[in-house]
Each structure stands twice: as structure tokens, then as C-alpha cells.
Design a protein around this motif. Structure first.
Motif, PDB file in Angstrom:
ATOM      1  N   GLN A 148      36.758  39.489  28.038  1.00  0.00           N
ATOM      2  CA  GLN A 148      35.759  39.552  29.117  1.00  0.00           C
ATOM      3  C   GLN A 148      35.876  40.967  29.678  1.00  0.00           C
ATOM      4  O   GLN A 148      36.895  41.325  30.267  1.00  0.00           O
ATOM      5  CB  GLN A 148      36.077  38.478  30.165  1.00  0.00           C
ATOM      6  CG  GLN A 148      34.888  37.983  30.946  1.00  0.00           C
ATOM      7  CD  GLN A 148      34.567  38.873  32.146  1.00  0.00           C
ATOM      8  OE1 GLN A 148      34.758  40.083  32.124  1.00  0.00           O
ATOM      9  NE2 GLN A 148      34.059  38.266  33.197  1.00  0.00           N
ATOM     10  N   SER A 172      45.042  47.588  37.010  1.00  0.00           N
ATOM     11  CA  SER A 172      45.732  46.818  38.048  1.00  0.00           C
ATOM     12  C   SER A 172      47.111  47.366  38.387  1.00  0.00           C
ATOM     13  O   SER A 172      47.704  46.956  39.371  1.00  0.00           O
ATOM     14  CB  SER A 172      45.817  45.338  37.651  1.00  0.00           C
ATOM     15  OG  SER A 172      46.577  45.210  36.475  1.00  0.00           O
ATOM     16  N   GLY A 224      30.173  46.336  32.402  1.00  0.00           N
ATOM     17  CA  GLY A 224      29.805  45.073  33.031  1.00  0.00           C
ATOM     18  C   GLY A 224      28.592  44.414  32.404  1.00  0.00           C
ATOM     19  O   GLY A 224      28.284  43.259  32.680  1.00  0.00           O
ATOM     20  N   ALA A 225      27.890  45.141  31.547  1.00  0.00           N
ATOM     21  CA  ALA A 225      26.694  44.584  30.909  1.00  0.00           C
ATOM     22  C   ALA A 225      26.937  44.319  29.427  1.00  0.00           C
ATOM     23  O   ALA A 225      25.990  44.130  28.674  1.00  0.00           O
ATOM     24  CB  ALA A 225      25.517  45.542  31.085  1.00  0.00           C
ATOM     25  N   ALA A 282      34.745  42.987  32.122  1.00  0.00           N
ATOM     26  CA  ALA A 282      35.027  43.373  33.511  1.00  0.00           C
ATOM     27  C   ALA A 282      36.465  43.009  33.872  1.00  0.00           C
ATOM     28  O   ALA A 282      37.180  43.779  34.518  1.00  0.00           O
ATOM     29  CB  ALA A 282      34.046  42.694  34.461  1.00  0.00           C
ATOM     30  N   LEU A 283      36.897  41.814  33.439  1.00  0.00           N
ATOM     31  CA  LEU A 283      38.280  41.419  33.698  1.00  0.00           C
ATOM     32  C   LEU A 283      39.239  42.362  32.985  1.00  0.00           C
ATOM     33  O   LEU A 283      40.302  42.706  33.509  1.00  0.00           O
ATOM     34  CB  LEU A 283      38.521  39.979  33.208  1.00  0.00           C
ATOM     35  CG  LEU A 283      37.954  38.854  34.058  1.00  0.00           C
ATOM     36  CD1 LEU A 283      38.173  37.509  33.368  1.00  0.00           C
ATOM     37  CD2 LEU A 283      38.634  38.839  35.429  1.00  0.00           C
ATOM     38  N   LEU A 343      43.038  53.950  42.300  1.00  0.00           N
ATOM     39  CA  LEU A 343      41.618  53.706  42.028  1.00  0.00           C
ATOM     40  C   LEU A 343      40.796  53.953  43.286  1.00  0.00           C
ATOM     41  O   LEU A 343      41.119  53.440  44.363  1.00  0.00           O
ATOM     42  CB  LEU A 343      41.433  52.252  41.560  1.00  0.00           C
ATOM     43  CG  LEU A 343      40.003  51.728  41.461  1.00  0.00           C
ATOM     44  CD1 LEU A 343      39.235  52.433  40.341  1.00  0.00           C
ATOM     45  CD2 LEU A 343      40.005  50.226  41.220  1.00  0.00           C
ATOM     46  N   PRO A 357      31.328  50.443  41.493  1.00  0.00           N
ATOM     47  CA  PRO A 357      32.513  49.591  41.407  1.00  0.00           C
ATOM     48  C   PRO A 357      33.155  49.641  40.016  1.00  0.00           C
ATOM     49  O   PRO A 357      32.647  50.305  39.116  1.00  0.00           O
ATOM     50  CB  PRO A 357      31.947  48.198  41.678  1.00  0.00           C
ATOM     51  CG  PRO A 357      30.552  48.272  41.167  1.00  0.00           C
ATOM     52  CD  PRO A 357      30.093  49.695  41.368  1.00  0.00           C
ATOM     53  N   VAL A 358      34.265  48.932  39.845  1.00  0.00           N
ATOM     54  CA  VAL A 358      34.894  48.777  38.538  1.00  0.00           C
ATOM     55  C   VAL A 358      33.919  48.064  37.599  1.00  0.00           C
ATOM     56  O   VAL A 358      33.272  47.088  38.006  1.00  0.00           O
ATOM     57  CB  VAL A 358      36.209  47.963  38.665  1.00  0.00           C
ATOM     58  CG1 VAL A 358      36.771  47.630  37.288  1.00  0.00           C
ATOM     59  CG2 VAL A 358      37.226  48.737  39.482  1.00  0.00           C
ATOM     60  N   ALA A 359      33.782  48.573  36.396  1.00  0.00           N
ATOM     61  CA  ALA A 359      32.942  47.935  35.381  1.00  0.00           C
ATOM     62  C   ALA A 359      31.492  47.793  35.827  1.00  0.00           C
ATOM     63  O   ALA A 359      30.798  46.863  35.429  1.00  0.00           O
ATOM     64  CB  ALA A 359      33.507  46.559  34.974  1.00  0.00           C
ATOM     65  N   GLY A 360      31.024  48.730  36.648  1.00  0.00           N
ATOM     66  CA  GLY A 360      29.680  48.608  37.188  1.00  0.00           C
ATOM     67  C   GLY A 360      28.580  49.087  36.248  1.00  0.00           C
ATOM     68  O   GLY A 360      27.411  48.830  36.480  1.00  0.00           O
ATOM     69  N   GLY A 361      28.933  49.767  35.179  1.00  0.00           N
ATOM     70  CA  GLY A 361      27.922  50.300  34.268  1.00  0.00           C
ATOM     71  C   GLY A 361      27.844  49.518  32.977  1.00  0.00           C
ATOM     72  O   GLY A 361      27.703  48.283  32.979  1.00  0.00           O
ATOM     73  N   THR A 369      36.866  53.569  44.250  1.00  0.00           N
ATOM     74  CA  THR A 369      35.474  53.271  43.915  1.00  0.00           C
ATOM     75  C   THR A 369      34.584  53.781  45.032  1.00  0.00           C
ATOM     76  O   THR A 369      35.047  54.039  46.141  1.00  0.00           O
ATOM     77  CB  THR A 369      35.275  51.760  43.724  1.00  0.00           C
ATOM     78  OG1 THR A 369      35.757  51.092  44.882  1.00  0.00           O
ATOM     79  CG2 THR A 369      36.027  51.261  42.506  1.00  0.00           C
ATOM     80  N   SER A 410      33.773  30.170  28.931  1.00  0.00           N
ATOM     81  CA  SER A 410      33.146  29.446  30.038  1.00  0.00           C
ATOM     82  C   SER A 410      32.077  28.467  29.565  1.00  0.00           C
ATOM     83  O   SER A 410      31.523  27.740  30.372  1.00  0.00           O
ATOM     84  CB  SER A 410      32.517  30.444  31.009  1.00  0.00           C
ATOM     85  OG  SER A 410      31.514  31.169  30.352  1.00  0.00           O
ATOM     86  N   ALA A 457      39.477  45.609  34.871  1.00  0.00           N
ATOM     87  CA  ALA A 457      40.261  45.399  36.093  1.00  0.00           C
ATOM     88  C   ALA A 457      41.740  45.265  35.765  1.00  0.00           C
ATOM     89  O   ALA A 457      42.603  45.779  36.476  1.00  0.00           O
ATOM     90  CB  ALA A 457      39.760  44.161  36.835  1.00  0.00           C
TER      91      ALA A 457
END
Lengths: 437, 381, 95
Positions: free
Chosen positions: B149, B159, B46-47, B151-152, B164, B39-43, B166, B265, B155
Motif C-alpha cells: 500500500q 517513520s 498516493g494515486a 502511502a503506508l 520530515l 503531505p506525505v504521499a500526496g502526489g 510537510t 481490504s 509513511a
């Protein structure tokens, strides 16, 4: 001191395994988050243990109550189990063992609907725990709803605690095939019959094909619920909604296994998301066994049989053949029972755009749909984009629901992934830091 | 899934670096397809924590890239969808007088490059961070340090203007007789293109190998602890002066010094350990313990705060710890944009900008030879 | 703290009964009960508000899984009311 066996979970499976292994001379430690052994089924009030034989043999093992296990690790000669002792003022504890048995159980599966976050809405297990463990009735007037045979004892317990139970609403229509299961477990059928009789005696209506599709309340919490008849896919039938006044809703849709510790060790799981075990309750990792609900939802009798089998196997003994036969029968019965109470996809039509899916991070349904449209097509991506599942409960309450909402948007099945929780339960940084080098 | 269509550019990898390359290539008028097997930002994206740091960089090519990126992130934050861009500033603290001296010397070399760095007296530290441990020797405040952030952000970059896909794995390249890129083969069919951008993060070496080129990108493991949500207690990105040494370090063993920061957050993030252990997916308790202890050393109140989760990332690093950005002369049409280690989010827009300028035949805004993909081959030959 | 205006149940005095304070209000406890159960028995259904929408929360899962029932006891925050066994003279503060 290294134990021969460390058991996580002092419920029916874990404690049975522990006392069985101890009977064969093994040095056993049992860690459990609860303040009294027995797990959810044998939960009891202080000083009033039920007549369950393993409780009478608790002294044969080292019982570590109020020990929250947050991590398990492999070591050179076994396992290290990291816990925090004491819910409020304990410190970090590490217990080591040559063998490890995970008997971490399960918790009520929840499906979101409008108002499910109102005070007064309780899980079915939570309502039962209040009564069994504390002698406290959760309210005065209750509705019991969801699916599965567990709703019956919860309704009876509520009634016996003095709560007026308006109805038990079973979303499925399980009756036609139930009889076919009888040969596998006569005891369970007798039990079901007993509960049916108990409901009738207490004048609690049992209605199938119905669900609570919304809860309503004010500043103080729940005041009423909307009940609707469901079609076979659990979509509400138009024009069937009625409102029922109540201050308590006990709700549950089956059970979700607690798998974080198994996940930390990376043992194999079954396609339907339980710990995979062989005929001796052993996982695919040497020295690691599992028993009870985390290996498949099967109820207390199966959990005890599995625990006893595990106790024999870990002690290097051959279990009695009768025990193996009993497990086989109970396993078939459990599978049949589960098939009678499937969760149907129409439940997701109960929620609206603003219905919270993730309670902790307050993520409503429309934010998940928006993220799906941004290209998030798995539960982890949804989490990264919306924070659903990132809060205190770490997705325990919402991961399956998030997957279902995603399935709705993408119009294809999306599975909730096996949990990856390197921190099994929250731990204070000060407790975590102790022992740092 | 919609059909794969021929594109001017195919970007492999939907992490933040690939997303930035796609974004700027599309803005330059090119048709762009982004492929990711996950997925987007899956590697790594995203961490990550989403650091946009200049404070931890010595003068040199990476700092120039970081400063350009900071400007570009600020622009993106103004124009595009929200990705929690926060110009929160960094605060480096020194425990000893010697550390404070070294820290001040570093700041003096950074300032001529365009870095704003304010020396903070020990007595003034509390006005920046009221909950810092007492007894620290001093600090340096870097107001340009910022956060998104990740992942955001990825994305958001993907956008608009980009196709894209995936869940699509690249399985090979189609090369012409002259070795030039003609297309890519995928799990979902072939796709004609004249240019491929390899933004596959820790798997960039494997992608380069599919085209017959070697690229020495390896994973370096890191962990981040995330606390319970709290009212704002930590205002800046706060770390100890020893952190910059860990980032540049070559030690295969665990290097860790806590970086502590609050998020919009309410959670507090505690990073960042670095180990070269390959793709070992375990969560070793000693590493988590050490991060916790170091965070408490900076902020004693954290001892009573619960950590809810930990996550692990594999950061793609190159032998000289600089990213690999630019065309690969061995395979005409293949571009690399990878090897950013723990700074990928911070360096992404400038990387995308450089790649897009190159793809459209424009000169880079500054010398990009330190990032050249061939630099490793030259060393070894 | 919100709750239905129900009368506080009166327990007979004895060694296995004591009181805790909830925001200064005395709440009776039977030994072995959790803080959450004691509060619910006293008609207190919620003791926390959510950080974004300010919605009231109390017990939900009741077995330590959902973390909805977090409460501060004797100054220690973020304890699960459904798991913490009440002790004599505990002071519970709600938000």
C-alpha cells in the motif's frame, strides 16, 4: 436529442426551475434518483402527491425518475449528463443539454458518538423519509437530537406516525437572538411557532443545550441513549448524564451539500463550501447554474425562489423584481438562522478511542489519531493511511468528522476538502463499460 | 512546525522515492531532512496501486533495479511497520496464440536475469484464477510480483531517523561560487546542506530548474478504478499481454489495458490507462468506460460489480522511460531520484539504496550509468 | 437477519398490498414502499453485517447517501434498501 436545459434534482429548487423554464418554451429534462418527484421536502407516498404547484406541471418537462447521475461532462455545445436508470435493473443513459442546472440538495450532517452505528439510530432526514415516503414509523419510542430547526418537523412527524417521542434535544441554545430574524421571513417565524405549539400539544419536551452523547444497544439494535447537558462548546457537563430508553434515535446536525457533480465540472465554490452563484443562479462556468441547498442551506422557500430565478435566467427572461427581493430577504434569514445553530467543537469529546468515525471502512477514532501522529495532516492523507472515507459512501458521512478529529490532534483548524468524486454514485462496471470504444 | 535544521542531506519530495532515499541515507549514518510542499504521499505515490513488478520489464537496467528493489521491499516488510506487503504474484494472460508466443519469448529472456516465470497452459489458468474469462490462449505466472500500500509504505519509510517537514515548499537553491549546493531556500526559511536529492516526482523538472539544471520529466496521466469490497475473487495481479507494450509505448494518445487485482481490504483495483496530456485534471468518461470494458473482458463477473471511485495520477516520465538516478555534474551536490513513471513504488528502495551509496562515497552495486541525469543533455548536444 | 420479535403487521388484502420474501419469511408491503421500509415495518432492523467487526447494519440515512442498508434483491447484490421500491414476489436475502 439535446435539451435546452437539463436539471439534476427534482426537489423544490430543481423542479421549480424546470417548470419555470418549460413555461417559457424550453425543452427541459429533469433527472432525479428518487422514484417520485418532490425531493426530500415534498417526499410523498405513491399516488398521493402533495398540493405543490410544480408537481401539477410535471408533465411539461421530461421527468426521468430513478436516474442516478454518476458523471457530468462539458461537451462542445453544452453538457452531457451520465446516469444509470433504475435502482436495480436499469441501464446507462446519457442526457445532453445546452444548459445544466444542479439542484442536488443536501443531506443530514452527522457527528460520530459511541453507538451511532447501531440499527435504530437514523438520520433525522431518514426518519422523516420513512414516514413521508413510506408511511412507516421507524419504531415505538424515539428521541430526536442534534441541532437546527429541522428537528421540529421530524419530531412532529414521528409523533403523528404513532411514535412516542421522549424529547427533542437541541444542542445549541438558540432562543435569545431568534426574534431578531423575524422581519426577514415572517412566514418562517409563524412556521416555527406552529411547530412549537405542535410539540406542546403532543407533550414533547423541547430541551436546548442537551445532546445524545452515546447510544446503547444489543444484537437487535438501539435500546437506550445517554443524554447530557452541554457547555457552550458542546462538552458534556459532568454529572448531568441520564439514560433514556428508546428504540429509535433521529439525529442530525444541519446539512451537508451534495457537491460531487459541481466538483466534477470544477465550478467555483464559496469559502464555506457551497456552489458559488450570482444573482441569476449562474456559476462561473458558462451554461452551468445551481440552485437550492447546494448553494447554501436555506430551506424550502429559498430553494423554490432560487429555482424560479434560475428558470427565468436560463430562459433569457428578466425575473420579477419581487422575486429578487424575496430571495434577498430569505437569504439573510437563512444566514441568521444558520448562525443560531453552529456546530461547536466539543462534540468530539463524545467519541472514544474505539468509536467509529468512518462507518463504511470501520475506522475508529484512535486509528485516525495514530495516522495524524505518523505525519498525516490533511483529510486525504488520513484517508490514504487509514481508509477513512474510502468505502461505499465515499466520505459523505465521515469527512467532516475526520477533519475535526484531525483538528483535535494537531490543535489547529483543519477543513474537510471539497469532495473529488469522479464517480458521483457507484455504478456497475457493466453499465460503465457500455458504449466503450 | 519544528525548526528547519542544517542536515547532511535534504530530500525534496515525501513520496515513496523520496522516502526511500531518506530512509537509506539515514541508515547510512547521514542526517536527513525531507521537505514536501504537500503531505506525505500526496502526489503520484498516493494515486498508485503499489505495484512491485518484474513481469512487465524486459532484461535491462530497469529490471536489475526492480529485482534489487524486490529484495529490499521484502526486508523492509520484515523489519518495519506494516504496509500491506503482499507477494501475490502476477499472471499475464494471452488472448491469441500469437500473443502467447510473444509472451513465452519474453519470459525466456527474463529468466536468465533472475526472474521466475512459469508458463501456464490455457487449461490451467482456472487453477490460478477461477473467475478468469474462458477462451484465453494461455498465461505466464510471475511469483515474484508483489504489492504494497504505497502511502503506508512511504509513511513507514519516513517513520524513523528522518526529520520530515510537510507543507514546506522549496523556492530556490543557495549555490557556492563553484556552483556547489550550500543549501535550499524554502517557504519557511533557509536550510544549510551539502547534498540535495530531487525526488519531486512530476515536478522534478521544476526543482532542477531552480538549481539551473534542465531535466526533461513530464507527466503521463493514468486512472485507476476501485470497486466495492468483495470476498477474495482475484488472487494475482492479472493483466493482458498487451500491457507491457503500453508501458514502454511512446504514443501520446490513450494507451490502456486493464490490470486487475484484489487488495487486502477487499476492493479490486482496475488500472491502468496512460495518456500524455500534461496536467489535465479531468476524468474523461471514455477512458473510464474503456478500462471497465477491458477489465470485464478478463473477468466477466466484474460486470455486476460496482465501482465506487476512480483516482487519477500523474506519472513522471523521462524521454527514454528510464528513471533518473544519480549526481548531477552540472550542480555538484544535487542528486536526482525521479522519472520512475508508473514503477516508482516498485523501484523506490533500490533507488534510495543507490543514492545513499553514492552520497556516502560507496560504489553502486551495479552499473547505474543508464540512469545518469546527463544522458538527455548528451543526446541533444 | 436480526430484529425485534414484533408481530408482523397484518394489512388488509387489496391491489395495493402484496408480499415479498425476506430470507423466505413473508413480509407485507404497501405499493410504493421501499424494501427497507417494508422490512423495518415488519420489525427487521438490520440485514447486513460489517465485513471487519461483523456489526449489524440497517437503515441509517434513509435517502441513499450512506450505503449502510445494502441488500440483495432477487440475487442482485449491493442495492440500497432505502431506494429500491419493492415489487410483488421480490426475494430479499440478508447476510
Amino acid at each position: 436529442m439535446t435539451h435546452d436545459l437539463v436539471v439534476v434534482g427534482a426537489g423544490p429548487a430543481g423542479l421549480t426551475a424546470a417548470v419555470t423554464a418549460a413555461r417559457f418554451g424550453l425543452r427541459v429534462a429533469v433527472l432525479d434518483a428518487g422514484s417520485r418527484a418532490g425531493g426530500q421536502y415534498h417526499r410523498h407516498r405513491a399516488g398521493r402527491p402533495p398540493a405543490w404547484p410544480p408537481l401539477a406541471r410535471l408533465h411539461t418537462v421530461e421527468h426521468l425518475a430513478e436516474h442516478r447521475v454518476w458523471a457530468v461532462e462539458r461537451t462542445a455545445d453544452g453538457f452531457a449528463v451520465h446516469a444509470v436508470a433504475g435502482e436495480r435493473d436499469g441501464g446507462p443513459v446519457t442526457v445532453t443539454g445546452r444548459n445544466l442546472l444542479l439542484a442536488t440538495g443536501a443531506y443530514d450532517r452527522q457527528l460520530p458518538f459511541p453507538g451511532w452505528d447501531l440499527p435504530g439510530v437514523l438520520t433525522a432526514g431518514g426518519a422523516q423519509a420513512l414516514i413521508k415516503g413510506n408511511g412507516v414509523a421507524p419504531g415505538r419510542r424515539a428521541v430526536v437530537a442534534g441541532t437546527g430547526p429541522f428537528l421540529l418537523p421530524v419530531a412532529v412527524a414521528l409523533a403523528d406516525a404513532g411514535v412516542k417521542v421522549s424529547a427533542v434535544l437541541e444542542a445549541s441554545r438558540p432562543t435569545p437572538r431568534a426574534a431578531a430574524l423575524a422581519p426577514h421571513s415572517p412566514a418562517r417565524v409563524v412556521e416555527a411557532g406552529r411547530y412549537a405549539l405542535a410539540l406542546a400539544r403532543r407533550r414533547i419536551p423541547y430541551r436546548t443545550g442537551r445532546a445524545v452523547i452515546a447510544a446503547h444497544g444489543d444484537d437487535t439494535g438501539l435500546t437506550s441513549v445517554t443524554v447530557a447537558r452541554l457547555d457552550a462548546d458542546w462538552r458534556p457537563r459532568p454529572g448531568t448524564s441520564t439514560e433514556v430508553a428508546c428504540d429509535t434515535l433521529a439525529v442530525g446536525f444541519g446539512f451537508t451539500p451534495q457537491l460531487e457533480l459541481a466538483g466534477q465540472l470544477g465550478c467555483a465554490t464559496t469559502p464555506d463550501g457551497f456552489v458559488a452563484v450570482d444573482a441569476r443562479q449562474a456559476t462561473d462556468l458558462p451554461g452551468l447554474s445551481a440552485a437550492g441547498e447546494s448553494t447554501g442551506i436555506g430551506g424550502v422557500h429559498l430553494a423554490e425562489v432560487e429555482g424560479e430565478l434560475a428558470g427565468y435566467a436560463i430562459a433569457g427572461r428578466t425575473p420579477p423584481r419581487a422575486l429578487l427581493r424575496r430571495r434577498a430577504a430569505l437569504t439573510r434569514f437563512a444566514a441568521g438562522l444558520r448562525a443560531l445553530y453552529p456546530v461547536r467543537p466539543g462534540w468530539s469529546s463524545w467519541s472514544h478511542a474505539d468509536t467509529l468515525i468512518c462507518r463504511c471502512e470501520e475506522v475508529p477514532r484512535d486509528r485516525i489519531e495514530e495516522a495524524a501522529r505518523l505525519g498525516a495532516d490533511d483529510v486525504r492523507s488520513i484517508k490514504l493511511l487509514t481508509r477513512a472515507g474510502m468505502g461505499w459512501c465515499q466520505g459523505r458521512m465521515c469527512a467532516e468528522a475526520t477533519a475535526c478529529v484531525l483538528s483535535d490532534v494537531l490543535d489547529r483548524p483543519i477543513a474537510a476538502p471539497a469532495p473529488t468524486r469522479p464517480i458521483g454514485v457507484p455504478i456497475r462496471l457493466g453499465d460503465l463499460a457500455q458504449g466503450a470504444s | 512546525m519544528s525548526e528547519l535544521r542544517p542536515s547532511d542531506v535534504v530530500v525534496i519530495g515525501a513520496g515513496v522515492v523520496g522516502a526511500a532515499c531518506a530512509h537509506y541515507a539515514a541508515r547510512a549514518g547521514l542526517s536527513v531532512t525531507v521537505l514536501d510542499r504537500g503531505p506525505v504521499a500526496g502526489g503520484t505515490t498516493g494515486a498508485g496501486e503499489g505495484n512491485l513488478l518484474v513481469s512487465d520489464k524486459e532484461p535491462g537496467p530497469e529490471l536489475a533495479l526492480a529485482l534489487l528493489s524486490l529484495r529490499l521491499w521484502a526486508e523492509l516488510a520484515e523489519d518495519g511497520p506494516d504496509f500491506e506487503y503482499q507477494r501475490k504474484g502476477g499472471l499475464i494472460v494471452a488472448r491469441t496464440g500469437a500473443e502467447a508466443g510473444a509472451m513465452a519469448a519474453t519470459a525466456a529472456t527474463q529468466r536468465p536475469c533472475g526472474v521466475t516465470a512459469h508458463a501456464v497452459d490455457a487449461a490451467d489458468l482456472a487453477s490460478y484464477e477461477p473467475h478468469l474469462a474462458p477462451g484465453l490462449a494461455g498465461g505466464t505466472h510471475y511469483p515474484q510480483d508483489a504489492q504494497v500500500q504505497p502511502a503506508l509504505a512511504a509513511a513507514a519509510l519516513l517513520s524513523s531517523g528522518v526529520r520530515l517537514h510537510t507543507g514546506v515548499s522549496v523556492t530556490g537553491f543557495r549555490l557556492g561560487r563553484d556552483g556547489r549546493v550550500l543549501g535550499v531556500r524554502t517557504s519557511h526559511g533557509e536550510l544549510a546542506t551539502g547534498a540535495v536529492v530531487n525526488a519531486a516526482g512530476t515536478w522534478s523538472g521544476a526543482v532542477a530548474a531552480l538549481a539551473g539544471a534542465s531535466l526533461p520529466i513530464l507527466p503521463r496521466r493514468g486512472f485507476v478504478l476501485v470497486t466495492e469490497p468483495l470476498p477474495a475473487m482475484v488472487r494475482h495481479k492479472v493483466y493482458a499481454a498487451s500491457y507491457a507494450g503500453d508501458v514502454a509505448g511512446d504514443d501520446a494518445d490513450l494507451a490502456s489495458s486493464a490490470v486487475v487485482e484484489g487488495t487486502p481490504s477487499g476492493t479490486i483495483l482496475i488500472g491502468a490507462s496512460r495518456e500524455r496530456v500534461g496536467f489535465d485534471r479531468s476524468f474523461p468518461v471514455p477512458v473510464l468506460r474503456r478500462l471497465a470494458a477491458q477489465a470485464i473482458e478478463l473477468f466477466p463477473f466484474l460486470a455486476g460489480v460496482s465501482v465506487l471511485r476512480a483516482y487519477r495520477g500523474f506519472r513522471p516520465y523521462s524521454p527514454d522511460h528510464l528513471p533518473v538516478i544519480g549526481p548531477d555534474p552540472r550542480v555538484p551536490g544535487l542528486w536526482h531520484a525521479c522519472g520512475h513513471e508508473g514503477a516508482g513504488v516498485g523501484l523506490a528502495p533500490a533507488t534510495g539504496h543507490l543514492v545513499a551509496r553514492g552520497l556516502t562515497g560507496k560504489d553502486p552495486e551495479f552499473d547505474s550509468t543508464p540512469f545518469a541525469p546527463t544522458r538527455f543533455a548528451e543526446v541533444s548536444s | 437477519m436480526t430484529g425485534a420479535s414484533e408481530p408482523t403487521p397484518v394489512h388488509p388484502p387489496g391491489a395495493d398490498h402484496f408480499r415479498i420474501g425476506v430470507d423466505g419469511r413473508p413480509v407485507p408491503v404497501e405499493a410504493g414502499q421501499t424494501v427497507g421500509a417494508a422490512m423495518l415495518a415488519a420489525g427487521i432492523r438490520s440485514w447486513r453485517t460489517t465485513r471487519f467487526a461483523g456489526k449489524p447494519r440497517g437503515l441509517f440515512c434513509g435517502i441513499g447517501v450512506c450505503f449502510d442498508c445494502l441488500v440483495t434483491v432477487n440475487g442482485t447484490p449491493s442495492l440500497r434498501a432505502c431506494l429500491v421500491t419493492a415489487r410483488p414476489d421480490d426475494e430479499v436475502s440478508t447476510t
